[in-house]
Design a protein around this motif. Structure first.
Motif, PDB file in Angstrom:
ATOM      1  N   ALA A  19       0.845  -1.208   0.000  1.00 58.17           N
ATOM      2  CA  ALA A  19       0.000   0.000   0.000  1.00 58.17           C
ATOM      3  C   ALA A  19       0.874   1.250   0.000  1.00 58.17           C
ATOM      4  N   TYR A  20       1.960   1.207   0.758  1.00 61.93           N
ATOM      5  CA  TYR A  20       2.934   2.315   0.726  1.00 61.93           C
ATOM      6  C   TYR A  20       3.419   2.500  -0.723  1.00 61.93           C
ATOM      7  N   GLY A  21       3.763   1.384  -1.368  1.00 59.16           N
ATOM      8  CA  GLY A  21       4.264   1.431  -2.749  1.00 59.16           C
ATOM      9  C   GLY A  21       3.245   2.022  -3.708  1.00 59.16           C
ATOM     10  N   HIS A  22       1.988   1.649  -3.523  1.00 58.87           N
ATOM     11  CA  HIS A  22       0.928   2.200  -4.385  1.00 58.87           C
ATOM     12  C   HIS A  22       0.904   3.730  -4.291  1.00 58.87           C
TER      13      HIS A  22
ATOM     14  N   LEU B   8       3.165   5.753  -3.155  1.00 55.40           N
ATOM     15  CA  LEU B   8       4.429   6.311  -3.648  1.00 55.40           C
ATOM     16  C   LEU B   8       4.396   6.407  -5.182  1.00 55.40           C
ATOM     17  N   GLY B   9       3.909   5.350  -5.811  1.00 57.32           N
ATOM     18  CA  GLY B   9       3.825   5.312  -7.278  1.00 57.32           C
ATOM     19  C   GLY B   9       2.880   6.384  -7.808  1.00 57.32           C
ATOM     20  N   MET B  10       1.750   6.571  -7.117  1.00 60.62           N
ATOM     21  CA  MET B  10       0.804   7.621  -7.536  1.00 60.62           C
ATOM     22  C   MET B  10       1.490   8.986  -7.461  1.00 60.62           C
ATOM     23  N   ALA B  11       2.188   9.227  -6.348  1.00 57.88           N
ATOM     24  CA  ALA B  11       2.891  10.514  -6.184  1.00 57.88           C
ATOM     25  C   ALA B  11       3.956  10.668  -7.263  1.00 57.88           C
ATOM     26  N   PHE B  12       4.698   9.588  -7.512  1.00 61.09           N
ATOM     27  CA  PHE B  12       5.773   9.630  -8.512  1.00 61.09           C
ATOM     28  C   PHE B  12       5.218  10.063  -9.870  1.00 61.09           C
ATOM     29  N   GLN B  13       4.091   9.470 -10.275  1.00 60.97           N
ATOM     30  CA  GLN B  13       3.565   9.760 -11.610  1.00 60.97           C
ATOM     31  C   GLN B  13       2.964  11.160 -11.684  1.00 60.97           C
TER      32      GLN B  13
ATOM     33  N   GLU C  61      -0.619  12.024  -1.544  1.00 60.65           N
ATOM     34  CA  GLU C  61      -0.269  10.611  -1.763  1.00 60.65           C
ATOM     35  C   GLU C  61       0.913  10.217  -0.881  1.00 60.65           C
ATOM     36  N   VAL C  62       1.876  11.127  -0.768  1.00 61.32           N
ATOM     37  CA  VAL C  62       3.041  10.839   0.075  1.00 61.32           C
ATOM     38  C   VAL C  62       2.618  10.694   1.535  1.00 61.32           C
ATOM     39  N   GLU C  63       1.675  11.540   1.953  1.00 64.51           N
ATOM     40  CA  GLU C  63       1.179  11.413   3.336  1.00 64.51           C
ATOM     41  C   GLU C  63       0.506  10.060   3.539  1.00 64.51           C
ATOM     42  N   GLN C  64      -0.261   9.621   2.526  1.00 65.34           N
ATOM     43  CA  GLN C  64      -0.915   8.307   2.634  1.00 65.34           C
ATOM     44  C   GLN C  64       0.120   7.183   2.621  1.00 65.34           C
ATOM     45  N   ALA C  65       1.195   7.369   1.854  1.00 62.11           N
ATOM     46  CA  ALA C  65       2.268   6.365   1.838  1.00 62.11           C
ATOM     47  C   ALA C  65       2.873   6.247   3.240  1.00 62.11           C
TER      48      ALA C  65
ATOM     49  N   ALA D  11       2.367   2.948   9.281  1.00 62.91           N
ATOM     50  CA  ALA D  11       2.104   3.100  10.720  1.00 62.91           C
ATOM     51  C   ALA D  11       2.309   1.800  11.498  1.00 62.91           C
ATOM     52  N   GLY D  12       2.006   0.677  10.867  1.00 61.75           N
ATOM     53  CA  GLY D  12       2.120  -0.603  11.569  1.00 61.75           C
ATOM     54  C   GLY D  12       3.538  -1.145  11.625  1.00 61.75           C
ATOM     55  N   LEU D  13       4.464  -0.455  10.998  1.00 66.45           N
ATOM     56  CA  LEU D  13       5.852  -0.934  10.940  1.00 66.45           C
ATOM     57  C   LEU D  13       6.626  -0.377  12.131  1.00 66.45           C
ATOM     58  N   SER D  14       7.372  -1.240  12.815  1.00 67.33           N
ATOM     59  CA  SER D  14       8.086  -0.702  13.980  1.00 67.33           C
ATOM     60  C   SER D  14       9.174   0.283  13.538  1.00 67.33           C
TER      61      SER D  14
END
Ligand code: FPP
Ligand code: MG
Length: 332
Positions: free
Chosen positions: A206-209, A211-216, A300-304, A309-312
């Motif tokens: 989901a982070y990647g998604h 990030l990809g949206m922001a990138f494009q 999009e970056v904020e959503q990435a 959030a669940g990652l330590s």
């Protein structure tokens, strides 16, 4: 993967991943090592424009974040995703009639369209063979769906080409297919082959998604306003090809209802008239539409970041966050 970019070319944010990227580069070269003599020059030319290596970096980082590290299978899937990406660029340049990518000649410009189509297929077939030989068939199954999504996105983009009234949700559907799907995949497969459970692989995906949206979104903005020498590819093509991207959509939608028909006319004129295109770009800037597109990339970056959030907390999470910020700041 061809020679790695010189230190100055590797974005600073990827510097800690240099060693991983060198190992992925080795695997990329191995996968292509038995390419026939006839295709070698073509494949080497394609390897020259693999660019920033963001996807393989993200695959390795996802594997590290998942706790399993960059094992042999992770190296393979990182190279496979990069090969698929390279194949799509080769085909994209033919479809777009582009002559330069990452400061080097495109395959179609150097070898002609027929040879370039076939070289893209060679890259694609090597990627698939490498995935098929993994003991765990996940990559073959998952990536075949992802490639299907990329292709559907491209077909949709073609269907709606020269639509001056394209809306934001159609635009988002296109960029999900052309970019975000493969970014999501890069992280998902990295986490999977490092032994992560589906929940963790999906979270990183989901982070990647996003990030990809922001990138494009940033990429499309640079196509309108970047400096060609800096970006390293032919700019202003989107308008010339009748591609309606986010700044244009936001500009048109921000106008009072009464001025919209005139706006549609101006967009259509910009497709074939370079002077009109330049005038439109100036208006995109003056009206704040470019700034609003930048804000959309920022969201999009904020959503990435939120997806992490669940990652330590730890170096991998920090690096993923830094890469998200880098996406916004890039000028090429
Ligand atoms: C770049 O778009 C396009 C893509 C990243 C996807 C292109 C995909 C295909 C042509 C399908 C081919 C598929 C396979 C599996 C070989 P752009 O033109 O907006 O970006 P650019 O400015 O970098 O050229
Ligand atoms: Mg293109």
């Amino acid at each position: 993967m061809g020679p790695l970019p010189a230190a100055a070319d590797l974005p600073l944010v990827l510097e800690p991943l240099r060693e991983d990227l060198e190992r992925v580069g080795g695997r990329y070269a191995e996968i292509l090592s038995d390419v026939g003599a006839e295709s070698r020059d073509l494949v080497e030319q394609a390897a020259r424009f693999t660019g920033k290596r963001l996807r393989p970096a993200l695959t390795c980082l996802a594997a590290r974040a998942a706790g399993g590290g960059v094992n042999d299978d992770v190296l393979t899937v990182a190279a496979v995703v990069e090969l698929i990406h390279t194949a799509t660029l080769v085909h994209d340049d033919i479809l777009d009639g582009a002559e330069v990518r990452r400061q080097v000649a495109t395959l179609n410009a150097r070898f002609g369209e027929q040879a370039a189509v076939l070289a893209g297929d060679v890259l694609f077939s090597k990627a698939y063979r490498a995935a098929a030989w993994l003991a765990d068939p996940f990559a073959s199954r998952y990536l075949s769906d992802v490639v299907g999504e990329v292709l559907e996105g491209e077909i949709f983009q073609d269907l709606v080409a020269r639509s001056a009234d394209l809306d934001e949700s159609s635009y988002r559907r296109i960029i999900r297919g052309k970019t975000a799907a493969l970014y999501e995949a890069a992280l998902h497969v990295g986490a999977h082959y490092a032994g992560a459970p589906l929940s963790m692989a999906s979270m990183l995906g989901a982070y990647g998604h996003h990030l990809g949206m922001a990138f494009q979104i940033v990429d499309d903005r640079l196509d309108l306003t970047g400096r060609e020498a800096e970006v390293g590819k032919t700019l202003g093509r989107d308008l010339g090809e009748g591609k309606t991207t986010l700044p244009v959509i936001l500009w048109r939608e921000g106008l009072p209802e009464a001025r919209r028909p005139e706006a549609l006319e101006r967009i259509r004129r910009a497709w074939s008239d370079a002077q009109e295109a330049r005038a439109l770009c100036r208006d995109l800037e003056a009206s704040g539409a470019l700034a609003r597109a930048d804000q959309a990339a920022q969201r999009e970056v904020e959503q990435a970041r939120a997806a992490l959030a669940g990652l330590s907390a730890g170096p991998e999470r920090t690096q993923l966050e830094q890469i998200a910020d880098y996406i916004l700041s890039r000028t090429r």
